[in-house]
Design a protein around this motif. Sequence first.
Motif, short mmCIF file in Angstrom:
data_model
loop_
_atom_site.label_atom_id
_atom_site.label_comp_id
_atom_site.label_asym_id
_atom_site.label_seq_id
_atom_site.Cartn_x
_atom_site.Cartn_y
_atom_site.Cartn_z
N MET A 85 48.57 17.62 50.82
CA MET A 85 47.88 17.57 49.53
C MET A 85 47.75 18.99 48.98
N GLY A 86 48.19 19.20 47.70
CA GLY A 86 48.19 20.54 47.12
C GLY A 86 46.79 21.01 46.78
N MET A 87 46.69 22.29 46.60
CA MET A 87 45.40 22.90 46.26
C MET A 87 45.11 22.71 44.78
N ALA A 88 43.90 22.24 44.46
CA ALA A 88 43.51 22.04 43.06
C ALA A 88 43.25 23.38 42.41
N LEU A 89 43.39 23.42 41.06
CA LEU A 89 43.17 24.66 40.33
C LEU A 89 41.76 25.18 40.53
N THR A 90 40.81 24.25 40.61
CA THR A 90 39.42 24.68 40.78
C THR A 90 39.21 25.32 42.15
N ASP A 91 39.96 24.86 43.15
CA ASP A 91 39.85 25.44 44.49
C ASP A 91 40.36 26.88 44.52
N SER A 92 41.46 27.13 43.81
CA SER A 92 42.05 28.46 43.83
C SER A 92 41.18 29.48 43.10
N ALA A 98 44.04 38.93 47.81
CA ALA A 98 45.47 39.19 48.01
C ALA A 98 45.88 40.49 47.33
N ALA A 99 45.31 40.76 46.16
CA ALA A 99 45.60 42.01 45.45
C ALA A 99 45.04 43.20 46.20
N ALA A 100 43.87 43.01 46.82
CA ALA A 100 43.22 44.10 47.55
C ALA A 100 44.01 44.51 48.79
N VAL A 101 44.67 43.56 49.43
CA VAL A 101 45.44 43.86 50.63
C VAL A 101 46.91 44.13 50.30
N GLY A 102 47.30 43.90 49.05
CA GLY A 102 48.66 44.20 48.60
C GLY A 102 49.71 43.23 49.06
N ASN A 103 49.34 41.97 49.29
CA ASN A 103 50.30 40.96 49.76
C ASN A 103 50.97 40.29 48.56
N VAL A 104 52.14 40.79 48.18
CA VAL A 104 52.84 40.30 47.00
C VAL A 104 53.35 38.87 47.21
N LYS A 105 53.83 38.54 48.40
CA LYS A 105 54.39 37.20 48.64
C LYS A 105 53.34 36.12 48.45
N ILE A 106 52.15 36.35 49.00
CA ILE A 106 51.07 35.37 48.82
C ILE A 106 50.68 35.28 47.35
N ALA A 107 50.67 36.42 46.67
CA ALA A 107 50.33 36.44 45.24
C ALA A 107 51.32 35.61 44.43
N GLU A 108 52.60 35.71 44.75
CA GLU A 108 53.62 34.94 44.04
C GLU A 108 53.43 33.44 44.24
N ILE A 109 53.11 33.06 45.47
CA ILE A 109 52.88 31.64 45.76
C ILE A 109 51.67 31.12 45.00
N MET A 110 50.60 31.89 44.97
CA MET A 110 49.38 31.47 44.29
C MET A 110 49.57 31.39 42.79
N ILE A 111 50.35 32.30 42.23
CA ILE A 111 50.59 32.27 40.77
C ILE A 111 51.40 31.05 40.39
N GLY A 163 47.19 31.30 35.84
CA GLY A 163 46.07 32.02 35.21
C GLY A 163 45.26 32.88 36.17
N LEU A 164 45.61 32.87 37.45
CA LEU A 164 44.84 33.62 38.45
C LEU A 164 44.77 35.12 38.18
N PRO A 165 45.84 35.77 37.73
CA PRO A 165 45.75 37.22 37.50
C PRO A 165 44.74 37.61 36.43
N LYS A 166 44.29 36.64 35.63
CA LYS A 166 43.31 36.93 34.59
C LYS A 166 41.88 36.71 35.06
N GLN A 167 41.73 36.12 36.24
CA GLN A 167 40.39 35.84 36.75
C GLN A 167 39.79 37.09 37.39
#
Length: 477
Positions: free
Chosen positions: A1-8, A22-35, A40-44
């Motif tokens: 079951m995928g992660m809901a937008l509200t969960d992210s 993820a931005a604080a630790v510099g993990n680009v791969k995880i950031a790409e998956i989350m985006i 809209g996550l980079p604006k939060q």
Amino acid sequence: MGMALTDSRLLDERGNTAFCVAAAVGNVKIAEIMIKKDPGLPKQRGFEGHTPLYIAALFGHQKMVSYLYSEPTYRDSQEDLPRLFFTSIDSGLYGLASKLLEDHPDFALKRDRNRKTALHLLAQKPKPSSYPRGSPGIFASFKGYKNPEQALVKQLWFEVAKHGKAKLIDVLTSPSHLLFDAMEIGNCEFVAQLIYECPGLVWERNSKGWTIIHAAVWHRHETIFSLIYEVGIVKNVIATFKDKEDGSTLLHLAARSAPVSQLNRLAGAGFQIRRELLWFEEVKKIVQPSYIQMKNSKGETPQELFTSEHATLLKDGQTWMNGTAQSCTIVSTLIASALFAAEVTVIMGNHQVKSAPFRIFIISDAIAFLLALAATLTFSAILTSRYAERDFLSALSWRLKMGLALLFFSITAMMFTFSSAFFIAYGHKDVFSILVTGCAGVPVLLYVFLQFPLLKDIFASTFSCTSIFKQSEPVLL
């Protein structure tokens, strides 16, 4: 079951989303998956209203910053770009700062909460000099500007210069003077680059009436002081400027004790006092003859000030040099005694062996003995020295260098003596003889390894004479 937008977009106890972490630790791969799951996550915003882009810049993650900044919608409407600009400089992300300056040229004039411009931040970034001995490479490196920090300094300087002389002077001197800030912190590369871009800055003076040449003498930066040799007769004018507070001349500044950070560049008080003498003698060459005996407001001549300022260092130099010479004398004396006993034993035994190992034994023993004896006499000459100021300038350092070199060659020759003795006793085909010969090199290597810091300082001090103050690369064109 995928992660809901509200969960992210859930926040942790500090108010950060998972994407902010993820931005604080510099993990680009995880950031790409989350985006991909939630564009809209980079604006939060996270803790204290910081965007993920700002957080990544704050922690100095170049790849994460480049990834987030590449999308205009993530930066233009949401981000406090001036704050991001200053943070990128503080974090060493000069590529991002250069890109922001390219998109917003007015950032060159903006000031942070302490009223500092980007040039002030770059001037006050402490870092060890890559050219500590006045190498000409420090100026040659500005021609290509392959260093992103150098490229950013040039970009900022020319953007400020576009706004006219008044604005340039304001940025240069307010809230503090760029050049003298950099000199105080030891950022000689920054000073050299600005002078490379604008040679007229060599005339800039601070509130004390110092030029950067005066500051270079005070802080003992040979790279910047060497510019004095490029200004021709103008140096005669610069050398006449005095301290407005106490009337100190350029030679009085050289007579002051160097900052501890500069003294510690050489390990050993003997070499430190020699370095100070080299500076004093070099500055004496460029001041007018009348200034050599000129007194400051306290009635002190430069020589009197030098003697009083360096009294403790001179005493420490005497103690250090004496202790070093005594230790080396003991070693060389023991070596000479052992080798002499071995030589006499063989001669008195009237041995008639004419084999090659035997000849090597006799010859290497004699050479090692003579070298050890010469080293002992050399170190004795140090022990019986007057330890006057002038002695540290040449005689003592040369004697110490010669003594250590003689001791090294004596130990090497002694190992040949030691090895040849085993070949005489067991023959050249015996495994034991070969093994011992191989091990004989260990003491020599150990001597070099353990004495390397001292040897390095000896050669640095001995050969860093007036040449360290001169540049072969012209700067003031």
